[in-house]
Design an enzyme around this catalytic site. Structure first.
Site, PDB file in Angstrom:
ATOM      1  N   CYS A  95      14.288  14.920 -16.933  1.00 20.22           N
ATOM      2  CA  CYS A  95      15.460  15.562 -16.708  1.00 20.22           C
ATOM      3  C   CYS A  95      16.011  15.817 -14.914  1.00 20.22           C
ATOM      4  O   CYS A  95      15.548  16.868 -14.399  1.00 20.22           O
ATOM      5  CB  CYS A  95      14.967  17.066 -16.891  1.00 20.22           C
ATOM      6  SG  CYS A  95      14.563  16.919 -18.666  1.00 20.22           S
ATOM      7  N   TYR A 150       4.528  -2.130  -6.335  1.00 21.63           N
ATOM      8  CA  TYR A 150       4.966  -0.607  -6.206  1.00 21.63           C
ATOM      9  C   TYR A 150       5.493  -0.208  -7.424  1.00 21.63           C
ATOM     10  O   TYR A 150       6.280   0.421  -7.536  1.00 21.63           O
ATOM     11  CB  TYR A 150       5.878  -0.649  -4.968  1.00 21.63           C
ATOM     12  CG  TYR A 150       5.138  -1.251  -3.796  1.00 21.63           C
ATOM     13  CD1 TYR A 150       4.179  -0.465  -3.073  1.00 21.63           C
ATOM     14  CD2 TYR A 150       5.631  -2.387  -3.241  1.00 21.63           C
ATOM     15  CE1 TYR A 150       3.496  -1.111  -2.169  1.00 21.63           C
ATOM     16  CE2 TYR A 150       4.924  -2.955  -2.305  1.00 21.63           C
ATOM     17  CZ  TYR A 150       4.007  -2.489  -1.485  1.00 21.63           C
ATOM     18  OH  TYR A 150       3.264  -2.954  -0.415  1.00 21.63           O
TER      19      TYR A 150
HETATM   20  C1  LIG Z   1       1.914  -1.921   2.585  1.00 28.61           C
HETATM   21  C2  LIG Z   1       1.104  -2.872   3.549  1.00 28.61           C
HETATM   22  C3  LIG Z   1       0.893  -4.284   3.529  1.00 28.61           C
HETATM   23  C4  LIG Z   1       1.658  -4.812   2.345  1.00 28.61           C
HETATM   24  O1  LIG Z   1       3.113  -4.885   2.510  1.00 28.61           O
HETATM   25  P1  LIG Z   1       3.908  -5.891   1.458  1.00 28.61           P
HETATM   26  O2  LIG Z   1       5.340  -5.703   1.925  1.00 28.61           O
HETATM   27  O3  LIG Z   1       3.432  -5.571   0.031  1.00 28.61           O
HETATM   28  O4  LIG Z   1       3.634  -7.420   1.863  1.00 28.61           O
HETATM   29  C5  LIG Z   1       0.302  -4.682   4.382  1.00 28.61           C
HETATM   30  N1  LIG Z   1      -0.549  -4.173   5.427  1.00 28.61           N
HETATM   31  C6  LIG Z   1      -0.450  -2.839   5.534  1.00 28.61           C
HETATM   32  C7  LIG Z   1      -0.977  -2.224   6.623  1.00 28.61           C
HETATM   33  C8  LIG Z   1       0.417  -2.106   4.480  1.00 28.61           C
HETATM   34  O5  LIG Z   1       0.649  -0.786   4.732  1.00 28.61           O
END
Ligand SMILES: *Cc1c(COP(=O)(O)O)cnc(C)c1O
Length: 421
Positions: A346, A375
């Protein structure tokens, strides 16, 4: 490339018919391909061949223990950002010496948990964190191996919410103050400096920002060594982007990324760590959903699915695009028409796509959101009391539920009515 392809007009996950899984598990569900996860991990591992290295999967992108076990068995390390992720990594059998701990807000409890259980290194993001870690480690009679995450002030030219390497972002210490803070770290009793860490953002589609950041890291390495620090490890972060549509510009290849690393920091004699998340898991997963209704609005057609923003948040959160394809391959020459593709939650924000060109679909048909492995499930919630979306892992002609859908009773049993009510 991935392993979700049509065969005889039906969308398969490796050698398993996705419609078959849908009939067994119900919809919506996530499905991951072991072959794709393996292939993507190996691409990175091979890209760094010849250098002493460890590929640490950023498990915040996809944290199911079965997936971690698969990658861990291939030799992957993991990058964790919470005590919960640390516990998952250990539950998957990944040893402490292959776990790195990132994040701006590590608590003392999380530090103690990781020191107790074993840790490769903490990537420290501020002076207060450094002091806290020194206290926690000394109190345990331990020494915490650390890198400092430097913020190189490089614009990764990505989405506002996932750029992390500019001076206005909350991450890391300003590179201009690095020498001063390394000097402080060297004086602290519970700390052992071992290297430098940098991570400038996610979904980068060009290598130029990496090149700028890693060049600064190389300069800093030489400077810190001249100051008397032993810099033996460089953690270069994650962030390499993936193609979310079939026809968009191809993002850089892991092999080109590896060459860039060799060129910028390869001559320093450091052990290299990288933390890819999305590129390993993104195209290794899809979300399968069923059409509930096709609703003719005043000026448009709505395709109403049984998946919603609580199952896949990226479109609502980042305006992200996911290709959405039917499980039955459209016949050649069928007419496509624009549709708004929405979920049952909603909120008007529960919209996956507007005026998306789609082949003919009717209630009961199955569709798949591509590139949903990263994600996706990790951001799912039970908003609108929709039970947490299940996850399935496929390997060749095997498939297994790696997280079942909770029943309504499971969901409700977590709430407690106090005695005095
Ligand atoms: C989110 C993150 C990643 C991974 O990023 P991707 O874009 O999924 O490769 C690596 N290192 C740190 C510290 C992060 O916060």
């Amino acid at each position: 490339m991935d392993h979700f392809l049509y065969r005889d007009g039906r969308l398969m996950a490796e050698d398993v018919d996705l419609a078959q899984i849908a009939s067994e598990v119900g919809t919506p569900f996530y499905c991951y391909s072991a072959a794709t996860l393996t292939r993507h991990f190996r691409l990175f591992d091979e890209a760094l061949a010849g250098m002493d290295h460890l590929v640490c999967f950023a498990m915040k992108s996809l944290s199911n223990v079965a997936v971690l076990k698969l990658l861990g068995d291939l030799g992957a390390g993991v990058d964790v950002v919470s005590g919960g992720e640390y516990a998952r990594a250990r539950a998957a059998g990944i040893p402490g010496e292959r776990i790195v701990f990132s994040g701006v807000g590590k608590t003392r409890e999380e530090m103690a948990q990781a020191l107790e259980g074993g840790i490769r290194q903490f990537n420290v993001e501020s002076e207060p964190e450094l002091l806290a870690l020194s206290e926690v480690a000394s109190g345990m009679g331990a020494t915490a191996p650390i890198t400092l995450r430097v913020n190189p002030d490089v614009d990764a030219q990505t989405h506002e919410k996932i750029a992390t390497g500019r001076k206005e972002d909350k991450f890391g210490i300003p590179i201009a103050r690095a020498r001063e803070i390394y000097a402080e770290a060297a004086r602290l009793p519970g700390i052992k400096v071992i290297g430098i860490d940098v991570h400038i953002g996610s979904q980068l589609t060009s290598l130029a920002p990496f090149e700028a950041a890693y060049g600064k890291v190389a300069d800093l390495t030489r400077q810190l060594r001249a100051d008397g620090h032993e810099i033996s490890r460089l953690d270069l972060g994650g962030g390499l982007g993936i193609p979310y549509t079939r026809d968009n510009l191809a993002p850089p290849l892991p092999s080109d990324y590896g060459d860039l690393i060799r060129r910028t920091v390869g001559d320093l004699g450091c052990e290299i760590e990288i933390e890819p998340g999305r590129l390993i898991s993104g195209n290794a997963g899809i979300l399968v959903s069923r059409v509930i209704y096709v609703k003719e609005g005043e000026d448009r057609t709505f395709l109403i699915l049984d998946a919603a923003m609580n199952d896949l948040l990226r479109p609502a959160m980042y305006g992200a695009h996911h290709d959405i394809v039917p499980l039955v391959e459209p016949a050649p020459g069928v007419e496509y028409a624009p549709m708004d593709i929405v979920g049952p939650v909603c909120e008007s924000g529960d919209t996956f796509a507007k005026t998306r060109s789609m082949p003919p679909l009717k209630a009961g048909d199955l569709v798949a959101f591509r590139s949903a492995g990263a994600y996706g499930a990790v951001m799912a919630s039970e908003y609108n009391s929709r039970p947490l979306v299940p996850e399935v892992l496929v390997h060749g002609d095997h498939s297994a539920v790696i997280r079942p859908r909770p029943t309504f009773d499971d969901m409700i049993a977590r709430d407690i009515i106090p005695q005095w009510l």
